[in-house]
Every structure is written in C-alpha cells, then in structure tokens.
Design a protein around this motif. Structure first.
Motif, mmCIF file in Angstrom:
data_model
loop_
_atom_site.group_PDB
_atom_site.id
_atom_site.type_symbol
_atom_site.label_atom_id
_atom_site.label_comp_id
_atom_site.label_asym_id
_atom_site.label_seq_id
_atom_site.Cartn_x
_atom_site.Cartn_y
_atom_site.Cartn_z
ATOM 1 N N GLU A 187 0.696 -1.210 -0.020
ATOM 2 C CA GLU A 187 0.104 0.100 0.023
ATOM 3 C C GLU A 187 0.976 1.324 0.065
ATOM 4 O OE1 GLU A 187 -3.088 0.764 2.807
ATOM 5 O OE2 GLU A 187 -4.359 -1.005 1.974
ATOM 6 N N GLU A 188 1.950 1.325 0.864
ATOM 7 C CA GLU A 188 2.615 2.356 0.719
ATOM 8 C C GLU A 188 3.444 2.481 -0.695
ATOM 9 O OE1 GLU A 188 5.144 0.790 4.133
ATOM 10 O OE2 GLU A 188 4.445 2.630 5.375
ATOM 11 N N ARG A 189 3.725 1.571 -1.150
ATOM 12 C CA ARG A 189 4.418 1.745 -2.708
ATOM 13 C C ARG A 189 3.345 2.475 -3.474
ATOM 14 N NH1 ARG A 189 9.148 -1.045 -4.061
ATOM 15 N NH2 ARG A 189 10.129 -1.902 -2.207
ATOM 16 N N ALA A 190 2.209 2.024 -3.510
ATOM 17 C CA ALA A 190 0.976 2.390 -4.292
ATOM 18 C C ALA A 190 0.808 3.940 -3.960
ATOM 19 C CB ALA A 190 -0.155 1.627 -3.964
ATOM 20 N N LEU A 191 1.005 4.270 -2.939
ATOM 21 C CA LEU A 191 0.839 5.613 -2.223
ATOM 22 C C LEU A 191 1.957 6.403 -3.024
ATOM 23 C CD1 LEU A 191 -0.658 7.927 -0.853
ATOM 24 C CD2 LEU A 191 0.485 7.331 1.353
ATOM 25 N N LEU A 192 3.233 5.927 -2.749
ATOM 26 C CA LEU A 192 4.373 6.781 -3.428
ATOM 27 C C LEU A 192 4.161 6.857 -5.002
ATOM 28 C CD1 LEU A 192 7.487 5.022 -2.186
ATOM 29 C CD2 LEU A 192 6.686 7.664 -1.961
ATOM 30 N N VAL A 243 -8.300 12.846 -4.845
ATOM 31 C CA VAL A 243 -8.388 11.772 -5.864
ATOM 32 C C VAL A 243 -7.586 10.613 -5.081
ATOM 33 C CG1 VAL A 243 -7.679 11.000 -7.987
ATOM 34 C CG2 VAL A 243 -8.440 13.164 -7.898
ATOM 35 N N ILE A 244 -6.355 11.009 -4.607
ATOM 36 C CA ILE A 244 -5.518 9.746 -4.066
ATOM 37 C C ILE A 244 -6.459 9.098 -2.758
ATOM 38 C CG2 ILE A 244 -3.536 9.175 -2.556
ATOM 39 C CD1 ILE A 244 -2.148 11.310 -4.439
ATOM 40 N N ALA A 245 -6.900 10.004 -2.003
ATOM 41 C CA ALA A 245 -7.766 9.528 -0.721
ATOM 42 C C ALA A 245 -8.835 8.757 -1.228
ATOM 43 C CB ALA A 245 -8.332 10.669 -0.045
ATOM 44 N N LYS A 246 -9.622 9.031 -2.497
ATOM 45 C CA LYS A 246 -10.628 8.340 -3.045
ATOM 46 C C LYS A 246 -10.195 6.967 -3.385
ATOM 47 C CE LYS A 246 -13.613 12.102 -4.278
ATOM 48 N NZ LYS A 246 -14.090 12.911 -5.148
ATOM 49 N N SER A 247 -9.128 6.823 -3.884
ATOM 50 C CA SER A 247 -8.486 5.607 -4.583
ATOM 51 C C SER A 247 -8.159 4.724 -3.435
ATOM 52 C CB SER A 247 -7.184 5.825 -5.398
ATOM 53 O OG SER A 247 -6.317 6.510 -4.793
ATOM 54 N N PHE A 248 -7.984 5.063 -2.020
ATOM 55 C CA PHE A 248 -7.549 4.471 -0.885
ATOM 56 C C PHE A 248 -8.871 4.407 0.022
ATOM 57 C CE2 PHE A 248 -3.286 5.099 -2.283
ATOM 58 C CZ PHE A 248 -2.575 3.995 -1.683
ATOM 59 N N TYR A 249 -9.833 4.728 -0.496
ATOM 60 C CA TYR A 249 -11.080 4.496 0.270
ATOM 61 C C TYR A 249 -11.234 5.039 1.556
ATOM 62 C CZ TYR A 249 -12.236 1.726 -3.551
ATOM 63 O OH TYR A 249 -12.395 1.068 -4.911
ATOM 64 N N CYS A 250 -10.483 6.396 1.868
ATOM 65 C CA CYS A 250 -10.311 7.150 3.130
ATOM 66 C C CYS A 250 -10.628 8.477 3.127
ATOM 67 C CB CYS A 250 -8.900 6.533 3.683
ATOM 68 S SG CYS A 250 -7.668 7.074 2.799
ATOM 69 N N SER A 251 -10.696 9.140 4.172
ATOM 70 C CA SER A 251 -10.506 10.423 3.942
ATOM 71 C C SER A 251 -9.324 11.435 3.679
ATOM 72 C CB SER A 251 -11.089 11.273 5.534
ATOM 73 O OG SER A 251 -10.035 10.979 6.333
ATOM 74 N N GLU A 252 -9.348 12.732 3.256
ATOM 75 C CA GLU A 252 -8.367 13.279 3.116
ATOM 76 C C GLU A 252 -7.254 13.682 4.047
ATOM 77 O OE1 GLU A 252 -8.180 16.871 0.454
ATOM 78 O OE2 GLU A 252 -10.141 16.382 0.045
ATOM 79 N N ARG A 253 -7.784 13.672 5.260
ATOM 80 C CA ARG A 253 -7.048 13.837 6.371
ATOM 81 C C ARG A 253 -6.189 12.671 6.808
ATOM 82 N NH1 ARG A 253 -8.351 16.834 11.809
ATOM 83 N NH2 ARG A 253 -6.737 16.018 13.094
ATOM 84 N N SER A 254 -6.738 11.239 6.534
ATOM 85 C CA SER A 254 -5.986 10.173 6.678
ATOM 86 C C SER A 254 -4.970 10.083 5.688
ATOM 87 C CB SER A 254 -7.092 8.942 6.557
ATOM 88 O OG SER A 254 -7.934 8.775 7.410
ATOM 89 N N ILE A 255 -5.131 10.367 4.383
ATOM 90 C CA ILE A 255 -4.034 10.515 3.340
ATOM 91 C C ILE A 255 -3.045 11.395 3.732
ATOM 92 C CG2 ILE A 255 -3.649 11.316 1.074
ATOM 93 C CD1 ILE A 255 -4.341 8.258 1.150
ATOM 94 N N TYR A 256 -3.400 12.579 4.308
ATOM 95 C CA TYR A 256 -2.189 13.628 4.705
ATOM 96 C C TYR A 256 -1.559 12.906 5.579
ATOM 97 C CZ TYR A 256 -3.739 17.496 1.957
ATOM 98 O OH TYR A 256 -4.136 18.331 0.771
ATOM 99 N N ARG A 257 -1.920 12.152 6.533
ATOM 100 C CA ARG A 257 -1.330 11.795 7.556
ATOM 101 C C ARG A 257 -0.452 10.680 7.097
ATOM 102 N NH1 ARG A 257 -2.355 7.109 10.221
ATOM 103 N NH2 ARG A 257 -4.671 7.244 9.338
ATOM 104 N N ARG A 258 -0.829 9.671 6.341
ATOM 105 C CA ARG A 258 0.046 8.720 5.769
ATOM 106 C C ARG A 258 1.087 9.407 4.976
ATOM 107 N NH1 ARG A 258 -4.255 4.330 3.575
ATOM 108 N NH2 ARG A 258 -2.310 3.209 2.856
ATOM 109 N N VAL A 259 0.875 10.315 4.017
ATOM 110 C CA VAL A 259 1.846 10.909 3.232
ATOM 111 C C VAL A 259 2.972 11.601 4.269
ATOM 112 C CG1 VAL A 259 1.979 12.840 1.800
ATOM 113 C CG2 VAL A 259 0.338 11.354 1.258
ATOM 114 N N ARG A 260 2.534 12.117 5.293
ATOM 115 C CA ARG A 260 3.333 13.047 6.272
ATOM 116 C C ARG A 260 4.520 11.838 6.840
ATOM 117 N NH1 ARG A 260 6.451 16.162 6.101
ATOM 118 N NH2 ARG A 260 5.071 17.399 5.435
#
Length: 177
Positions: free
Chosen positions: A115-120, A131-148
């Motif tokens: 999943e981390e490779r897919a996010l990269l 768009v990235i958050a939607k592809s992972f079926y989660c909120s933008e806030r969750s994606i920002y946390r994972r990206v950070r």
C-alpha cells in the motif's frame, strides 16, 4: 515535440490566463508523453492550479527564486530522460535543506509495504490528495497523515523533494562529458 533521437524535449508554455491554460490542454492531447513546463507569474496560486489542471507536468513560477525550483525542474527533465539534465543548475550548497548523506532511500524503499508503494506511485503522479484519498477509500485527512509519515521516512519536506529523492534512487545520473 519529439526530437529526432526519440526522446521528447520539454515544452515551456506561459500560463497566465485561461486561454493559455487551454493551450496546455491541447498540447497534452497531441503529445501525451512530452513534459510540459508551465511558466507562471503567480502570487495566489490560481495560475499554478490552472496549469496543473490542464495538464502541465511542472510549473515554474517566476515569483519564486529559481534556485528554489531547480530540484523540481531537474526531476521533470530527469524522468523524461533528457540529456539536458546536466545543464540544469545544481542548487548551491548553502541552500540544501536536508543533507543527502543522511538519507537511505533505497533501504526505506525496500522496507515499504504494498500500500505504501502504491501511495508513493500516486504521489509521483499529478493526482490531487482528494483523488488519492478516494482511491484508498479513506478521508483526505487520513491520506495527509499517511503522506506525512512517508515524507518523514524519506526525510523530505514535501512532494517535489520526494520525487527528486525517488528519481535519484531509482535512476543513475551520468555526469556530462
């Protein structure tokens, strides 16, 4: 437009209004693999937004000092396989935010999960965080946390620097003769 050797040369296009942004879209449709670098004079971010929305690969803002944008431009040229990469000025030693000797990006890459490779991979593209958050079926806030968390693992402050580190890690730069 493609050069005789087969590699596409980057196209530099001014984008200061809607008409010029539409022109970027037209270029993108006819030359989908060609790097398009939009030149903007942007204080509030609107011209940058329009350029990226219409298909620019990278934005060069004349309001920002060139040495602060050199890594981004170098990354775009490098990913396009340009021999012009050697002509992009290297930032001066005093301006480097993070020492490259402290980074171990190859080790970090090998430690990443699927999943981390897919996010990269998505972060290296042009998709927005929404768009990235939607592809992972989660909120933008969750994606920002994972990206950070990814930024922290690679010891970079943002997306552009992450692209540069990944380009340096996955490709070899041969010095110009």
């Amino acid at each position: 437009m493609p050069q005789p050797g087969g590699d596409p040369w980057p196209i530099f296009v001014p984008v200061t209004n809607e008409f010029q942004a539409e022109f970027v879209h037209t270029i993108r449709q006819s030359a989908c693999m060609t790097p398009i670098i939009a030149i903007v004079n942007d204080v509030n971010g609107y011209q940058t937004y329009m350029a990226i929305k219409h298909g620019a690969t990278c934005v060069f803002n004349i309001m920002v000092p060139a040495d602060k944008q050199a890594d981004s431009l170098r990354s775009v040229l490098f990913s396009a396989g340009q021999p012009a990469l050697a002509r992009v000025p290297q930032p001066r030693a005093g301006l480097v935010a993070l020492p490259t000797a402290d980074r171990q990006p190859r080790q970090v890459l090998s430690d990443l999960g699927r999943e981390e490779r897919a996010l990269l991979k998505l972060l290296c593209g042009n998709d927005t965080m929404s768009v990235i958050a939607k592809s992972f079926y989660c909120s933008e806030r969750s994606i920002y946390r994972r990206v950070r968390q990814l930024y922290d693992r690679f010891e970079v402050p943002g997306r552009t620097e992450l692209r540069v580190v990944l380009a340096e890690t996955t490709h070899r730069v041969h010095p110009a003769a």
